[in-house]
Design a protein around this motif. Structure first.
Motif, mmCIF file in Angstrom:
data_model
loop_
_atom_site.group_PDB
_atom_site.id
_atom_site.type_symbol
_atom_site.label_atom_id
_atom_site.label_comp_id
_atom_site.label_asym_id
_atom_site.label_seq_id
_atom_site.Cartn_x
_atom_site.Cartn_y
_atom_site.Cartn_z
ATOM 1 N N GLY A 54 0.840 -1.177 0.000
ATOM 2 C CA GLY A 54 0.000 0.000 0.000
ATOM 3 C C GLY A 54 0.883 1.238 0.000
ATOM 4 O O GLY A 54 2.073 1.162 -0.307
ATOM 5 N N GLN A 55 0.308 2.384 0.381
ATOM 6 C CA GLN A 55 1.070 3.638 0.379
ATOM 7 C C GLN A 55 1.730 3.879 1.725
ATOM 8 O O GLN A 55 2.934 3.743 1.875
ATOM 9 C CB GLN A 55 0.167 4.813 0.016
ATOM 10 N N ALA A 147 5.762 3.312 2.914
ATOM 11 C CA ALA A 147 6.273 4.037 4.081
ATOM 12 C C ALA A 147 5.664 3.364 5.300
ATOM 13 O O ALA A 147 4.459 3.143 5.344
ATOM 14 C CB ALA A 147 5.879 5.505 4.027
ATOM 15 N N LEU A 148 6.475 3.042 6.280
ATOM 16 C CA LEU A 148 5.996 2.249 7.404
ATOM 17 C C LEU A 148 5.496 3.081 8.576
ATOM 18 O O LEU A 148 4.970 2.528 9.541
ATOM 19 C CB LEU A 148 7.107 1.307 7.882
ATOM 20 N N ILE A 149 5.653 4.411 8.498
ATOM 21 C CA ILE A 149 5.174 5.270 9.577
ATOM 22 C C ILE A 149 4.392 6.451 9.012
ATOM 23 O O ILE A 149 4.474 6.769 7.818
ATOM 24 C CB ILE A 149 6.332 5.801 10.449
ATOM 25 N N PHE A 150 3.645 7.103 9.902
ATOM 26 C CA PHE A 150 2.888 8.309 9.543
ATOM 27 C C PHE A 150 3.147 9.377 10.599
ATOM 28 O O PHE A 150 3.141 9.094 11.797
ATOM 29 C CB PHE A 150 1.395 8.001 9.477
ATOM 30 N N THR A 151 3.397 10.588 10.125
ATOM 31 C CA THR A 151 3.497 11.727 11.041
ATOM 32 C C THR A 151 2.374 12.727 10.740
ATOM 33 O O THR A 151 1.575 13.060 11.592
ATOM 34 C CB THR A 151 4.864 12.430 10.928
ATOM 35 N N VAL A 160 7.930 8.079 2.413
ATOM 36 C CA VAL A 160 8.073 7.135 1.304
ATOM 37 C C VAL A 160 9.502 7.189 0.775
ATOM 38 O O VAL A 160 10.140 6.153 0.528
ATOM 39 C CB VAL A 160 7.064 7.441 0.178
ATOM 40 N N LYS A 161 10.015 8.407 0.612
ATOM 41 C CA LYS A 161 11.379 8.592 0.111
ATOM 42 C C LYS A 161 12.411 8.017 1.083
ATOM 43 O O LYS A 161 13.359 7.327 0.672
ATOM 44 C CB LYS A 161 11.651 10.082 -0.109
ATOM 45 N N MET A 162 12.227 8.288 2.369
ATOM 46 C CA MET A 162 13.204 7.842 3.358
ATOM 47 C C MET A 162 13.232 6.322 3.503
ATOM 48 O O MET A 162 14.271 5.736 3.843
ATOM 49 C CB MET A 162 12.926 8.499 4.717
ATOM 50 N N PHE A 163 12.095 5.672 3.233
ATOM 51 C CA PHE A 163 12.038 4.215 3.350
ATOM 52 C C PHE A 163 12.455 3.503 2.056
ATOM 53 O O PHE A 163 12.556 2.273 2.047
ATOM 54 C CB PHE A 163 10.635 3.754 3.760
ATOM 55 N N LYS A 164 12.721 4.250 0.996
ATOM 56 C CA LYS A 164 13.112 3.605 -0.258
ATOM 57 C C LYS A 164 14.352 2.729 -0.120
ATOM 58 O O LYS A 164 14.377 1.602 -0.630
ATOM 59 C CB LYS A 164 13.303 4.656 -1.359
ATOM 60 N N PRO A 165 15.416 3.190 0.566
ATOM 61 C CA PRO A 165 16.585 2.311 0.721
ATOM 62 C C PRO A 165 16.253 1.019 1.473
ATOM 63 O O PRO A 165 16.788 -0.049 1.159
ATOM 64 C CB PRO A 165 17.576 3.169 1.499
ATOM 65 N N PHE A 166 15.384 1.118 2.453
ATOM 66 C CA PHE A 166 14.934 -0.059 3.208
ATOM 67 C C PHE A 166 14.234 -1.039 2.278
ATOM 68 O O PHE A 166 14.559 -2.232 2.242
ATOM 69 C CB PHE A 166 13.994 0.394 4.329
ATOM 70 N N MET A 167 13.266 -0.517 1.501
ATOM 71 C CA MET A 167 12.497 -1.376 0.605
ATOM 72 C C MET A 167 13.371 -1.952 -0.504
ATOM 73 O O MET A 167 13.215 -3.110 -0.901
ATOM 74 C CB MET A 167 11.330 -0.585 -0.008
ATOM 75 N N GLN A 168 14.303 -1.154 -0.997
ATOM 76 C CA GLN A 168 15.197 -1.630 -2.049
ATOM 77 C C GLN A 168 16.064 -2.789 -1.544
ATOM 78 O O GLN A 168 16.228 -3.799 -2.231
ATOM 79 C CB GLN A 168 16.071 -0.489 -2.550
ATOM 80 N N ALA A 169 16.591 -2.641 -0.332
ATOM 81 C CA ALA A 169 17.408 -3.716 0.246
ATOM 82 C C ALA A 169 16.564 -4.956 0.515
ATOM 83 O O ALA A 169 16.996 -6.086 0.243
ATOM 84 C CB ALA A 169 18.063 -3.225 1.538
ATOM 85 N N LEU A 170 15.363 -4.748 1.044
ATOM 86 C CA LEU A 170 14.461 -5.869 1.324
ATOM 87 C C LEU A 170 14.120 -6.634 0.049
ATOM 88 O O LEU A 170 14.238 -7.870 -0.013
ATOM 89 C CB LEU A 170 13.178 -5.342 1.976
ATOM 90 N N LEU A 171 13.726 -5.897 -0.993
ATOM 91 C CA LEU A 171 13.316 -6.531 -2.239
ATOM 92 C C LEU A 171 14.483 -7.182 -2.959
ATOM 93 O O LEU A 171 14.319 -8.193 -3.645
ATOM 94 C CB LEU A 171 12.629 -5.501 -3.133
ATOM 95 N N SER A 172 15.657 -6.622 -2.801
ATOM 96 C CA SER A 172 16.842 -7.238 -3.392
ATOM 97 C C SER A 172 17.127 -8.584 -2.732
ATOM 98 O O SER A 172 17.420 -9.580 -3.409
ATOM 99 C CB SER A 172 18.045 -6.307 -3.245
ATOM 100 N N GLU A 173 17.022 -8.619 -1.411
ATOM 101 C CA GLU A 173 17.289 -9.857 -0.671
ATOM 102 C C GLU A 173 16.259 -10.938 -0.987
ATOM 103 O O GLU A 173 16.574 -12.127 -0.964
ATOM 104 C CB GLU A 173 17.286 -9.568 0.835
ATOM 105 N N LEU A 174 15.035 -10.533 -1.286
ATOM 106 C CA LEU A 174 13.960 -11.504 -1.530
ATOM 107 C C LEU A 174 13.777 -11.829 -3.006
ATOM 108 O O LEU A 174 12.901 -12.624 -3.361
ATOM 109 C CB LEU A 174 12.629 -10.964 -0.979
#
Length: 233
Positions: A54-55, A147-151, A160-174
């Motif tokens: 989701g978003q 993005a895993l949090i909301f402010t 969304v931008k700040m979590f991109k490196p997290f998601m990129q690493a996660l998706l690369s590993e999987l």
């Protein structure tokens, strides 16, 4: 707590975040849900067949519980008159449930009214949001946001931008796990840009359920119909 099978990949993904952003997250204040990795606690990596993106979390503390699309403020799904009031107020959830009822042959395409929903035989159907979450997981679907949090609404794009490196690493590993990626809406489709050039994912791209066209999308129905997410297990 996260499932032990996710620990190696999540450690790597977390380290991919910027040091300043990690420091912000580790304060555990100023955002919600604090348990933003909750989705990784109740479904193992081996049992994950698909990731639904989701978003970002719902913009209400009581609703955002760490699972994409699952509204913690909603308890019952149905009422004597059709859907419950909380479901009717949640457009995306309401449209998703209508799609699933239609896909399971419990509603007619030309009548998706509250009255028609009230007449559906619910004896074999689930009745709560928590059971819907469990059924997603029974089908091996991990419920994740880009993005895993909301402010606040104004900072959605930032997170969304700040979590991109997290998601990129996660998706690369999987990427070698041959999992499916279910991408709701245009922002979630940005996930595709984070994938390695060569990967083993199957991409299921759909309208966001907020759009009424989602209900009648034949491809969406064909994908979700066999999962029978509204049936008791």
């Amino acid at each position: 707590m996260i499932h032990s099978s996710w620990e190696p990949v999540l450690k790597k993904a977390y380290r991919a975040l910027s040091p300043d952003y990690r420091a912000f997250l580790e304060k555990k204040e100023g955002y919600f849900p604090v348990d933003f990795l909750a989705a990784f606690g109740s479904l193992s990596r081996a049992n994950t067949k698909a990731i639904l993106f989701g978003q970002d979390p719902y913009p209400r503390r009581e609703s955002a519980i760490g699972y994409a699309f699952i509204d913690g403020a909603v308890e019952g799904l149905f009422s004597p008159s059709g859907f419950s009031k909380p479901v009717n107020r949640a457009t995306s959830l309401r449209n998703f449930l209508k799609m699933q009822l239609l896909a399971q042959g419990l509603l007619s395409p030309d009548n998706l009214s509250q009255s028609a929903i009230s007449n559906v035989d619910k004896q074999g159907l689930i009745g709560t949001m928590e059971t819907l979450r469990q059924n997603f997981e029974h089908e091996g679907i991990l419920l994740l946001n880009t993005a895993l949090i909301f402010t606040c609404k104004e900072e959605t794009s930032l997170h969304v931008k700040m979590f991109k490196p997290f998601m990129q690493a996660l998706l690369s590993e999987l990427s070698g796990d041959n999992k499916e990626l279910i991408l709701f809406g245009n922002l979630a489709k940005e996930v595709e840009k984070l994938l390695p050039t060569s990967h083993g994912y199957t991409l299921i791209k759909t309208l966001h359920p907020y759009n009424i066209g989602f209900i009648h999308d034949a491809k969406v129905q064909a994908y979700f119909a066999p999962k029978r997410l509204l049936e008791k297990r």
